[in-house]
Structure formats: C-alpha cells, structure tokens
Design a protein around this motif. Sequence first.
Motif, PDB file in Angstrom:
ATOM      1  N   VAL A  42       5.876  11.213  -3.350  1.00  0.00           N
ATOM      2  CA  VAL A  42       6.560  10.132  -2.873  1.00  0.00           C
ATOM      3  C   VAL A  42       5.714   8.933  -2.319  1.00  0.00           C
ATOM      4  O   VAL A  42       5.819   8.010  -2.659  1.00  0.00           O
ATOM      5  CB  VAL A  42       7.804  10.726  -2.027  1.00  0.00           C
ATOM      6  N   VAL A  43       4.844   9.384  -1.517  1.00  0.00           N
ATOM      7  CA  VAL A  43       4.229   8.182  -0.625  1.00  0.00           C
ATOM      8  C   VAL A  43       3.203   7.614  -1.688  1.00  0.00           C
ATOM      9  O   VAL A  43       3.085   6.542  -1.381  1.00  0.00           O
ATOM     10  CB  VAL A  43       3.507   8.950   0.546  1.00  0.00           C
ATOM     11  N   VAL A  44       2.487   8.280  -2.416  1.00  0.00           N
ATOM     12  CA  VAL A  44       1.546   7.712  -3.344  1.00  0.00           C
ATOM     13  C   VAL A  44       2.255   6.850  -4.417  1.00  0.00           C
ATOM     14  O   VAL A  44       1.938   5.727  -4.385  1.00  0.00           O
ATOM     15  CB  VAL A  44       0.526   8.746  -4.213  1.00  0.00           C
ATOM     16  N   VAL A  45       3.246   7.177  -5.067  1.00  0.00           N
ATOM     17  CA  VAL A  45       3.974   6.800  -6.062  1.00  0.00           C
ATOM     18  C   VAL A  45       4.597   5.589  -5.728  1.00  0.00           C
ATOM     19  O   VAL A  45       4.576   4.164  -6.168  1.00  0.00           O
ATOM     20  CB  VAL A  45       4.810   7.450  -6.953  1.00  0.00           C
ATOM     21  N   PHE A  46       5.479   5.709  -4.354  1.00  0.00           N
ATOM     22  CA  PHE A  46       6.250   4.556  -3.891  1.00  0.00           C
ATOM     23  C   PHE A  46       5.712   3.696  -3.203  1.00  0.00           C
ATOM     24  O   PHE A  46       5.668   2.376  -3.211  1.00  0.00           O
ATOM     25  CB  PHE A  46       7.305   5.076  -3.320  1.00  0.00           C
ATOM     26  N   GLY A  47       4.547   4.268  -2.593  1.00  0.00           N
ATOM     27  CA  GLY A  47       3.439   3.504  -1.745  1.00  0.00           C
ATOM     28  C   GLY A  47       2.643   2.438  -2.551  1.00  0.00           C
ATOM     29  O   GLY A  47       2.657   1.160  -2.186  1.00  0.00           O
ATOM     30  N   GLY A  72      -2.913  -2.131   5.818  1.00  0.00           N
ATOM     31  CA  GLY A  72      -3.105  -2.873   4.564  1.00  0.00           C
ATOM     32  C   GLY A  72      -2.026  -3.976   4.808  1.00  0.00           C
ATOM     33  O   GLY A  72      -1.755  -4.308   5.809  1.00  0.00           O
ATOM     34  N   PRO A  73      -1.642  -4.406   3.759  1.00  0.00           N
ATOM     35  CA  PRO A  73      -0.135  -5.293   3.812  1.00  0.00           C
ATOM     36  C   PRO A  73       1.013  -4.757   4.010  1.00  0.00           C
ATOM     37  O   PRO A  73       1.985  -5.408   4.143  1.00  0.00           O
ATOM     38  CB  PRO A  73      -0.341  -6.007   2.302  1.00  0.00           C
ATOM     39  N   MET A  74       0.996  -3.488   4.116  1.00  0.00           N
ATOM     40  CA  MET A  74       2.372  -2.606   4.261  1.00  0.00           C
ATOM     41  C   MET A  74       2.666  -2.263   5.751  1.00  0.00           C
ATOM     42  O   MET A  74       1.910  -1.723   6.491  1.00  0.00           O
ATOM     43  CB  MET A  74       2.335  -1.491   3.460  1.00  0.00           C
ATOM     44  N   PRO A  75       3.773  -2.531   6.134  1.00  0.00           N
ATOM     45  CA  PRO A  75       4.212  -2.384   7.391  1.00  0.00           C
ATOM     46  C   PRO A  75       4.287  -0.837   7.642  1.00  0.00           C
ATOM     47  O   PRO A  75       4.678  -0.059   6.649  1.00  0.00           O
ATOM     48  CB  PRO A  75       5.574  -3.061   7.589  1.00  0.00           C
ATOM     49  N   LEU A  76       4.022  -0.179   8.781  1.00  0.00           N
ATOM     50  CA  LEU A  76       4.114   1.090   9.076  1.00  0.00           C
ATOM     51  C   LEU A  76       5.437   1.613   8.838  1.00  0.00           C
ATOM     52  O   LEU A  76       5.473   2.725   8.314  1.00  0.00           O
ATOM     53  CB  LEU A  76       3.590   1.038  10.715  1.00  0.00           C
ATOM     54  N   GLU A  77       6.324   0.979   9.049  1.00  0.00           N
ATOM     55  CA  GLU A  77       7.624   1.374   8.965  1.00  0.00           C
ATOM     56  C   GLU A  77       8.097   1.778   7.568  1.00  0.00           C
ATOM     57  O   GLU A  77       8.739   2.759   7.188  1.00  0.00           O
ATOM     58  CB  GLU A  77       8.928   0.364   9.224  1.00  0.00           C
ATOM     59  N   GLU A  78       7.279   1.370   6.766  1.00  0.00           N
ATOM     60  CA  GLU A  78       7.599   1.527   5.145  1.00  0.00           C
ATOM     61  C   GLU A  78       6.892   2.864   4.782  1.00  0.00           C
ATOM     62  O   GLU A  78       7.700   3.797   4.108  1.00  0.00           O
ATOM     63  CB  GLU A  78       7.055   0.398   4.418  1.00  0.00           C
TER      64      GLU A  78
END
Length: 117
Positions: A42-47, A72-78
Amino acid sequence: MAQYEYLILMAACVAITLPLEFFLRARVYRRPLLMLPSVGVVVVVFGLWDLLGIVRNHWTYNPEFITGIHIGPMPLEELVFFVVISLCALLSYEGVSTVLRFFAKRKNREGSATDAA
C-alpha cells in the motif's frame, strides 16, 4: 492545533481499531511477517501514485492542516495515512474473520448436535 488535525484523525483510526487486536484476537501486530508486506504494498503503490500527483500538481495539501514535515514533496501525514489505514483495514478484516469463524463453529456444533439426536 489545526496543523495536527490530520495526525489526530489517524490516531483516532488506530484507537478505534486497536481493541480488535485484543478482544477479537485479530493478531495483526503479532504477525509482522504477514503485516509488513501488506502495508508495504500500500505504501509503495499509493505513495508513488501520490508523488506523481504532487509532482504534476494534480493535488496539493492545505498547509493549515498539516505539520509542515515533508518526506520529499510528500507531507508526513500522507505517509502515515497509508500505514494507518492499511493497518486498520487488516485489523477489521481479521476481526470480522474471527467473528465469522466463531459463528460457523457454533452453527456446526448445533448442526452436529441436531444430527446426533
């Protein structure tokens, strides 16, 4: 306080489903070799999907509701969202499976008792 709302929501999801581990013996946290690949997919695909959306400016995050910590560009919350929601889904799945097995065993016992009579 608003900047922690997303994380508070994730903590609430964990708090709501965590009792399934103990009361219904979901055993998700006690089987890390089964849990980690499920969460990892889930983390890899949706990340990656999320990163693509962020980089291409398809969506953004309201800075008012996130901590400002980015991987990176992704917020920690995501990233936390992907981990927490997949764990909650596993706990729910295992909890429902436990309940269904209980009723199936009960039905089988009642059926065999009726057959014996």
